[in-house]
Motif scaffolding. Structure first.
Motif, PDB file in Angstrom:
ATOM      1  N   VAL A 144      -2.503   7.397  -4.346  1.00 23.18           N
ATOM      2  CA  VAL A 144      -3.823   6.895  -3.979  1.00 23.18           C
ATOM      3  C   VAL A 144      -4.583   6.427  -5.217  1.00 23.18           C
ATOM      4  O   VAL A 144      -5.318   5.435  -5.174  1.00 23.18           O
ATOM      5  CB  VAL A 144      -4.618   7.964  -3.201  1.00 23.18           C
ATOM      6  CG1 VAL A 144      -6.049   7.508  -2.952  1.00 23.18           C
ATOM      7  CG2 VAL A 144      -3.926   8.274  -1.882  1.00 23.18           C
ATOM      8  N   ALA A 145      -4.394   7.098  -6.337  1.00 24.07           N
ATOM      9  CA  ALA A 145      -5.063   6.704  -7.583  1.00 24.07           C
ATOM     10  C   ALA A 145      -4.615   5.321  -8.053  1.00 24.07           C
ATOM     11  O   ALA A 145      -5.309   4.671  -8.841  1.00 24.07           O
ATOM     12  CB  ALA A 145      -4.793   7.735  -8.672  1.00 24.07           C
ATOM     13  N   ARG A 146      -3.472   4.852  -7.570  1.00 27.29           N
ATOM     14  CA  ARG A 146      -2.954   3.537  -7.957  1.00 27.29           C
ATOM     15  C   ARG A 146      -3.055   2.539  -6.802  1.00 27.29           C
ATOM     16  O   ARG A 146      -2.262   1.609  -6.698  1.00 27.29           O
ATOM     17  CB  ARG A 146      -1.524   3.672  -8.443  1.00 27.29           C
ATOM     18  CG  ARG A 146      -1.417   4.622  -9.654  1.00 27.29           C
ATOM     19  CD  ARG A 146      -0.030   4.682 -10.222  1.00 27.29           C
ATOM     20  NE  ARG A 146       0.475   3.399 -10.684  1.00 27.29           N
ATOM     21  CZ  ARG A 146       0.255   2.887 -11.890  1.00 27.29           C
ATOM     22  NH1 ARG A 146      -0.490   3.542 -12.749  1.00 27.29           N
ATOM     23  NH2 ARG A 146       0.783   1.727 -12.222  1.00 27.29           N
ATOM     24  N   LEU A 147      -4.018   2.750  -5.939  1.00 31.00           N
ATOM     25  CA  LEU A 147      -4.246   1.863  -4.798  1.00 31.00           C
ATOM     26  C   LEU A 147      -4.456   0.430  -5.280  1.00 31.00           C
ATOM     27  O   LEU A 147      -5.255   0.186  -6.187  1.00 31.00           O
ATOM     28  CB  LEU A 147      -5.492   2.340  -4.038  1.00 31.00           C
ATOM     29  CG  LEU A 147      -5.772   1.738  -2.685  1.00 31.00           C
ATOM     30  CD1 LEU A 147      -4.751   2.235  -1.674  1.00 31.00           C
ATOM     31  CD2 LEU A 147      -7.156   2.124  -2.226  1.00 31.00           C
ATOM     32  N   PRO A 148      -3.729  -0.540  -4.734  1.00 28.07           N
ATOM     33  CA  PRO A 148      -3.916  -1.936  -5.158  1.00 28.07           C
ATOM     34  C   PRO A 148      -5.363  -2.395  -4.951  1.00 28.07           C
ATOM     35  O   PRO A 148      -6.019  -2.001  -3.990  1.00 28.07           O
ATOM     36  CB  PRO A 148      -2.967  -2.719  -4.231  1.00 28.07           C
ATOM     37  CG  PRO A 148      -1.929  -1.721  -3.834  1.00 28.07           C
ATOM     38  CD  PRO A 148      -2.664  -0.405  -3.745  1.00 28.07           C
ATOM     39  N   LYS A 149      -5.827  -3.215  -5.855  1.00 27.96           N
ATOM     40  CA  LYS A 149      -7.212  -3.693  -5.798  1.00 27.96           C
ATOM     41  C   LYS A 149      -7.396  -4.798  -4.765  1.00 27.96           C
ATOM     42  O   LYS A 149      -8.498  -5.052  -4.320  1.00 27.96           O
ATOM     43  CB  LYS A 149      -7.663  -4.183  -7.167  1.00 27.96           C
ATOM     44  CG  LYS A 149      -7.697  -3.075  -8.205  1.00 27.96           C
ATOM     45  CD  LYS A 149      -8.213  -3.586  -9.526  1.00 27.96           C
ATOM     46  CE  LYS A 149      -8.097  -2.571 -10.615  1.00 27.96           C
ATOM     47  NZ  LYS A 149      -8.835  -1.386 -10.490  1.00 27.96           N
ATOM     48  N   VAL A 150      -6.310  -5.456  -4.382  1.00 27.42           N
ATOM     49  CA  VAL A 150      -6.355  -6.570  -3.437  1.00 27.42           C
ATOM     50  C   VAL A 150      -5.579  -6.158  -2.175  1.00 27.42           C
ATOM     51  O   VAL A 150      -4.481  -5.613  -2.262  1.00 27.42           O
ATOM     52  CB  VAL A 150      -5.734  -7.844  -4.061  1.00 27.42           C
ATOM     53  CG1 VAL A 150      -5.728  -8.990  -3.075  1.00 27.42           C
ATOM     54  CG2 VAL A 150      -6.467  -8.213  -5.342  1.00 27.42           C
ATOM     55  N   PHE A 151      -6.155  -6.439  -0.999  1.00 29.79           N
ATOM     56  CA  PHE A 151      -5.519  -6.029   0.251  1.00 29.79           C
ATOM     57  C   PHE A 151      -4.127  -6.626   0.410  1.00 29.79           C
ATOM     58  O   PHE A 151      -3.214  -5.954   0.898  1.00 29.79           O
ATOM     59  CB  PHE A 151      -6.381  -6.393   1.461  1.00 29.79           C
ATOM     60  CG  PHE A 151      -5.700  -6.043   2.756  1.00 29.79           C
ATOM     61  CD1 PHE A 151      -5.576  -4.721   3.153  1.00 29.79           C
ATOM     62  CD2 PHE A 151      -5.127  -7.026   3.545  1.00 29.79           C
ATOM     63  CE1 PHE A 151      -4.915  -4.388   4.325  1.00 29.79           C
ATOM     64  CE2 PHE A 151      -4.468  -6.699   4.719  1.00 29.79           C
ATOM     65  CZ  PHE A 151      -4.366  -5.374   5.111  1.00 29.79           C
ATOM     66  N   THR A 152      -3.939  -7.876   0.014  1.00 36.31           N
ATOM     67  CA  THR A 152      -2.621  -8.499   0.181  1.00 36.31           C
ATOM     68  C   THR A 152      -1.549  -7.700  -0.556  1.00 36.31           C
ATOM     69  O   THR A 152      -0.448  -7.501  -0.040  1.00 36.31           O
ATOM     70  CB  THR A 152      -2.654  -9.958  -0.312  1.00 36.31           C
ATOM     71  OG1 THR A 152      -3.645 -10.659   0.446  1.00 36.31           O
ATOM     72  CG2 THR A 152      -1.311 -10.645  -0.139  1.00 36.31           C
ATOM     73  N   ASP A 153      -1.858  -7.217  -1.748  1.00 41.33           N
ATOM     74  CA  ASP A 153      -0.897  -6.395  -2.491  1.00 41.33           C
ATOM     75  C   ASP A 153      -0.638  -5.076  -1.762  1.00 41.33           C
ATOM     76  O   ASP A 153       0.502  -4.599  -1.705  1.00 41.33           O
ATOM     77  CB  ASP A 153      -1.405  -6.123  -3.911  1.00 41.33           C
ATOM     78  CG  ASP A 153      -1.517  -7.393  -4.740  1.00 41.33           C
ATOM     79  OD1 ASP A 153      -0.816  -8.382  -4.428  1.00 41.33           O
ATOM     80  OD2 ASP A 153      -2.308  -7.396  -5.701  1.00 41.33           O
ATOM     81  N   PHE A 154      -1.682  -4.501  -1.193  1.00 38.03           N
ATOM     82  CA  PHE A 154      -1.545  -3.275  -0.404  1.00 38.03           C
ATOM     83  C   PHE A 154      -0.628  -3.538   0.792  1.00 38.03           C
ATOM     84  O   PHE A 154       0.339  -2.813   1.036  1.00 38.03           O
ATOM     85  CB  PHE A 154      -2.925  -2.805   0.072  1.00 38.03           C
ATOM     86  CG  PHE A 154      -2.887  -1.667   1.049  1.00 38.03           C
ATOM     87  CD1 PHE A 154      -2.869  -0.352   0.606  1.00 38.03           C
ATOM     88  CD2 PHE A 154      -2.864  -1.902   2.421  1.00 38.03           C
ATOM     89  CE1 PHE A 154      -2.830   0.714   1.498  1.00 38.03           C
ATOM     90  CE2 PHE A 154      -2.829  -0.855   3.321  1.00 38.03           C
ATOM     91  CZ  PHE A 154      -2.811   0.460   2.858  1.00 38.03           C
ATOM     92  N   ARG A 155      -0.928  -4.581   1.550  1.00 43.80           N
ATOM     93  CA  ARG A 155      -0.146  -4.918   2.739  1.00 43.80           C
ATOM     94  C   ARG A 155       1.315  -5.156   2.394  1.00 43.80           C
ATOM     95  O   ARG A 155       2.213  -4.644   3.069  1.00 43.80           O
ATOM     96  CB  ARG A 155      -0.729  -6.162   3.420  1.00 43.80           C
ATOM     97  CG  ARG A 155       0.025  -6.584   4.679  1.00 43.80           C
ATOM     98  CD  ARG A 155      -0.522  -7.863   5.294  1.00 43.80           C
ATOM     99  NE  ARG A 155      -0.630  -8.961   4.371  1.00 43.80           N
ATOM    100  CZ  ARG A 155       0.375  -9.749   3.991  1.00 43.80           C
ATOM    101  NH1 ARG A 155       1.593  -9.546   4.435  1.00 43.80           N
ATOM    102  NH2 ARG A 155       0.170 -10.746   3.159  1.00 43.80           N
ATOM    103  N   ARG A 156       1.576  -5.905   1.338  1.00 45.35           N
ATOM    104  CA  ARG A 156       2.963  -6.194   0.956  1.00 45.35           C
ATOM    105  C   ARG A 156       3.720  -4.914   0.591  1.00 45.35           C
ATOM    106  O   ARG A 156       4.888  -4.751   0.957  1.00 45.35           O
ATOM    107  CB  ARG A 156       2.986  -7.179  -0.209  1.00 45.35           C
ATOM    108  CG  ARG A 156       2.637  -8.583   0.210  1.00 45.35           C
ATOM    109  CD  ARG A 156       2.684  -9.529  -0.966  1.00 45.35           C
ATOM    110  NE  ARG A 156       2.289 -10.859  -0.549  1.00 45.35           N
ATOM    111  CZ  ARG A 156       1.677 -11.734  -1.327  1.00 45.35           C
ATOM    112  NH1 ARG A 156       1.372 -11.418  -2.584  1.00 45.35           N
ATOM    113  NH2 ARG A 156       1.354 -12.912  -0.862  1.00 45.35           N
TER     114      ARG A 156
END
Length: 187
Positions: A144-156
């Motif tokens: 969680v501490a390394r959660l992507p800053k951009v949703f697209t990166d999270f989704r991918r």
């Protein structure tokens, strides 16, 4: 936890369906007491000069609690509404009914985490269950501490490991019986 008396503390999530904390409490309890605490701190003026709950929010809360109580009664239970800070009223209630534990939803916010810490400091066993997001933090393919800053990166990242949200869970059909409470009003 054993199959003794358990308090399920309703906090922000006032649903029976898709309520993982309630499901866990019901699974471990021989007797289950659903509780909601009307904390005076929620009605106090913040240091920014406004109340945390407006008149509209209070009306919504009242209606939601009435509906929750009605749904619990359909299942042979009911909602005990207590006036006071959870750190004061829940330990006293637990002692009165001989509850072995309190189960509630985990809320990742400082004041809400402080409430749980205060209950533990008062000697209660408190089990928190995460249910505030579609995906459990522990299931994510990154810390969680390394959660992507951009949703697209999270989704991918989530799609790359095939992670899917679980299907919604229906409300329980029945609940463990209420504890014997001769001294407390159950409105």
């Amino acid at each position: 936890m054993t199959s003794g008396t358990v308090i399920h503390w309703f906090r922000a999530d006032l649903r029976l369906g898709d309520n993982l904390a309630l499901r866990e409490a019901a699974a471990v309890a021989g007797r289950l007491l659903p509780v909601y605490c009307h904390d005076p701190a929620e009605e106090a003026v913040t240091h920014w000069g406004f109340v945390r709950r407006s008149a509209h929010r209070l009306a919504f809360l009242s209606a939601a609690l009435a509906d929750l109580d009605a749904q619990l009664r359909e299942r042979g239970s009911r909602l005990l509404q207590l006036q006071g800070a959870p750190a004061e009223v829940l330990p006293a209630l637990a002692r009165t009914i001989g509850a072995e534990a309190v189960v509630c939803e985990a809320i990742a916010a400082p004041e809400e985490e402080d409430q749980v810490a205060a209950l533990r400091a008062a000697g209660l066993e408190v089990r928190t269950v995460w249910q505030s997001s579609l995906l459990a933090p522990a299931a994510l393919p990154f810390a969680v501490a390394r959660l992507p800053k951009v949703f697209t990166d999270f989704r991918r990242a989530v799609e790359a490991v095939g992670l899917q949200p679980p299907a919604p869970r229906a409300a329980p059909g029945d609940l463990p019986p209420l504890p014997e409470i001769a001294v407390l009003p159950l409105a």
